[in-house]
Design an enzyme around this catalytic site. Structure first.
Site, PDB file in Angstrom:
ATOM      1  N   GLU A   1       0.915  -1.014   0.188  1.00 34.84           N
ATOM      2  CA  GLU A   1      -0.074   0.038   0.043  1.00 34.84           C
ATOM      3  C   GLU A   1       0.836   1.421  -0.057  1.00 34.84           C
ATOM      4  O   GLU A   1       2.170   1.119   0.391  1.00 34.84           O
ATOM      5  CB  GLU A   1      -0.858  -0.086   1.227  1.00 34.84           C
ATOM      6  CG  GLU A   1      -0.232  -0.079   2.463  1.00 34.84           C
ATOM      7  CD  GLU A   1      -1.100  -0.061   3.857  1.00 34.84           C
ATOM      8  OE1 GLU A   1      -2.172  -0.112   3.554  1.00 34.84           O
ATOM      9  OE2 GLU A   1      -0.626   0.033   4.793  1.00 34.84           O
TER      10      GLU A   1
ATOM     11  N   CYS B   1       0.193   3.548   7.078  1.00 37.34           N
ATOM     12  CA  CYS B   1       0.951   2.811   6.359  1.00 37.34           C
ATOM     13  C   CYS B   1       1.283   1.509   7.095  1.00 37.34           C
ATOM     14  O   CYS B   1       1.077   1.265   8.384  1.00 37.34           O
ATOM     15  CB  CYS B   1       2.646   3.372   6.369  1.00 37.34           C
ATOM     16  SG  CYS B   1       2.415   4.828   5.583  1.00 37.34           S
TER      17      CYS B   1
END
Ligand code: SAH
Ligand code: SF4
Length: 373
Positions: free
Chosen positions: A91, A345
């Site tokens: 991601e 994150c």
């Protein structure tokens, strides 16, 4: 053989050299691909004919695809879930600062609004930090430099990216050559991102810190310290055994001597583990010889398995006050944004594809703002 990413700079340079094609065409190809995501190689104007043959035979404009995009309700955070060529997911997170106003301290910001992109460097991570979801996944694979740069390419199509932080999945300094290649691409034409706007966050891989400044000067280095003494660090970060605190601090001392830049210290606040007054004093003393900015990170619990509890605001404030008032250390507390989309994150991929889990704290105190003050 699988096609390579056109953004894999060492591969494309080597292939161009071998075929006797001038390297100056490479940034032109990149620029075209960024602006024309679905282009065919033949669409790119004015390349030597051997370049088209080579591109067709060996390269892809993108080896990764954006699988899904999550927008936070406040429109500030966008998370890209990216599928790599090998089927794994990583991601990247776009954080828009001042997206509506483009202001800094109430005044119009020179250059207008800008975004920060948080990128991943590995699928999983072998460092095994006990508070980190990526760490609990174990290590799957390194990203190629092309796959790292492609995150910027995907994100650039959604927002103008001014800052990059390597705070997504993985330990960037454990994927050193891809990291260095990717940063060299990001800082050159056509991306032209200043190295001063790129932050590499590391758990403290000493041998890599020792060469980082020579290989890519003028970066921001952020170190995930998380404890002021070796035994607490070992309890929560197994990598601390291989990279002992004292040796790490010596390496940082050398790094700062060479770089002459502030070092960012990340410190996750874990209730009863590292957030007491004595720890603040130990940290203050440890950091006295350095020019640092400390970023206190409220711990984001990772599912029901987590053995840690987030420190109370009161404890975080007390910790911050000690560092600031007694040791005169610039200390910020990381804001959390985009939590409705796990907009930070390192976490979403753990429960892919349908369950969205709780995320790390996003790297959301803007390094650029800190540097200006
Ligand atoms: N491997 C690198 C960069 C990726 S992690 C590093 O460790 O620095 C980015 C940041 O998120 C690190 O400071 C990390 O310690 C922090 N982090 C990891 N898990 C977290 C959690 N559950 N809550 C808050 N921050 C977390
Ligand atoms: Fe790896 Fe960083 Fe997570 Fe530690 S905090 S396990 S180094 S990604």
């Amino acid at each position: 053989m699988a096609l390579k990413s056109v953004f894999d700079s060492s591969v494309i340079r080597a292939e161009f050299d071998k075929a006797g094609i001038n390297n100056r065409f490479i940034p032109l190809i990149w620029k075209y691909v960024i602006q024309n995501p679905d282009c065919d190689w033949e669409d790119i104007p004015s390349l030597p004919s051997s370049a088209y043959t080579l591109l067709r035979a060996k390269f892809k404009a993108s080896t990764s695809v954006v699988h899904s995009v999550f927008e936070s309700n406040d429109g500030v955070t966008t998370k890209l879930l990216i599928k790599l060529q090998n089927g794994a997911f990583v991601e990247s997170v776009i954080m828009r600062y001042d997206s509506s106003l483009g202001k800094l301290n109430g005044k119009p910001r020179p250059g207008g609004p800008r975004s920060t992109l948080c990128v991943s460097s590995q699928v999983g991570c072998k460092m095994g930090c006990t508070f980190c979801a990526t760490g609990t996944m174990g290590f799957k694979n390194n990203l190629s430099s092309g796959e790292i740069v492609e995150q910027l390419v995907h994100a650039s199509r959604l927002s103008t990216i001014r800052n990059i932080v390597f705070m997504g999945m993985g330990e960037p300094l454990n994927n050193y050559s891809s990291l260095v290649d990717a940063i060299r691409v990001m800082t050159a034409s056509p991306f032209q991102i200043s190295p001063r706007k790129i932050t590499v966050s590391t758990v403290g891989i000493i041998h890599a810190i020792n060469k980082l400044h020579n290989d890519v000067p003028n970066l921001n280095l952020a170190v995930s310290l998380h404890a002021p003494v070796q035994d607490i660090r070992c309890q929560i970060m197994p990598a601390a055994r291989a990279f002992p605190l004292e040796k790490l601090m010596n390496a940082l001392q050398e790094y700062q001597k060479k770089s002459q830049q502030k070092i960012f210290i990340e410190y996750i606040m874990l209730d009863g583990v590292n957030d007491e007054e004595q720890h603040a004093h130990q940290l203050g003393k440890l950091l006295e010889p350095f020019q640092v900015v400390v970023n206190l990170i409220p711990f984001n619990p990772i599912g029901s398995l987590s053995q840690f509890i987030t420190s109370t605001n009161q404890k975080v404030t007390r910790f911050q006050k000690i560092l600031r008032d007694i040791y005169d250390i610039r200390t910020t507390v990381r804001k959390e944004m985009g939590q409705d989309i796990s907009g930070a994150c390192g976490q979403l991929v753990v429960n892919l594809p349908d369950k969205r889990s709780i995320s790390n704290a996003a790297p959301l105190t803007d390094i650029e703002d800190i540097r200006r003050q």
